[in-house]
Design a protein around this motif. Sequence first.
Motif: not given
Length: 140
Positions: A1-22
Amino acid sequence: MTTIHIAAALLIRPDGQTLLVRKRGASAFMQPGGKIGAGEAPDAALARELKEEIDLDVEPASFEVLGEFSAEASNEPGHRVDADVFLVRTEQVYFHPSAEIEEVKWVSPFDIDGVALAPLTADHIFPHYRELIGRSTRRR
């Protein structure tokens, strides 16, 4: 299995919600971020990806390291992702998808019913974040 090295953000706003992308053509939501280029530091790659994907200008020095996680790649069959994950705080509420991102969505990491999540998000990042929040709540 091939491995892909990524960087990701748990992007949060003050109310604790986090932004997801599709991504375009995908069904699962995930953290914003992407592949780390040759010779590129993970935090620099993440800053670049956040600018490209959601037009967020942020300094890598503001990132908090959450950890390194691995999971099956959501959009590339037969691949795994090794992710350097950073907590990124923002006051910004509105983001417009660009590059390969088709949709952005704010969610609570505690209430994700009905949201299709990538394995890295569902199995590693959200559980880790919920545990961190639980620990800080218990300390008070």
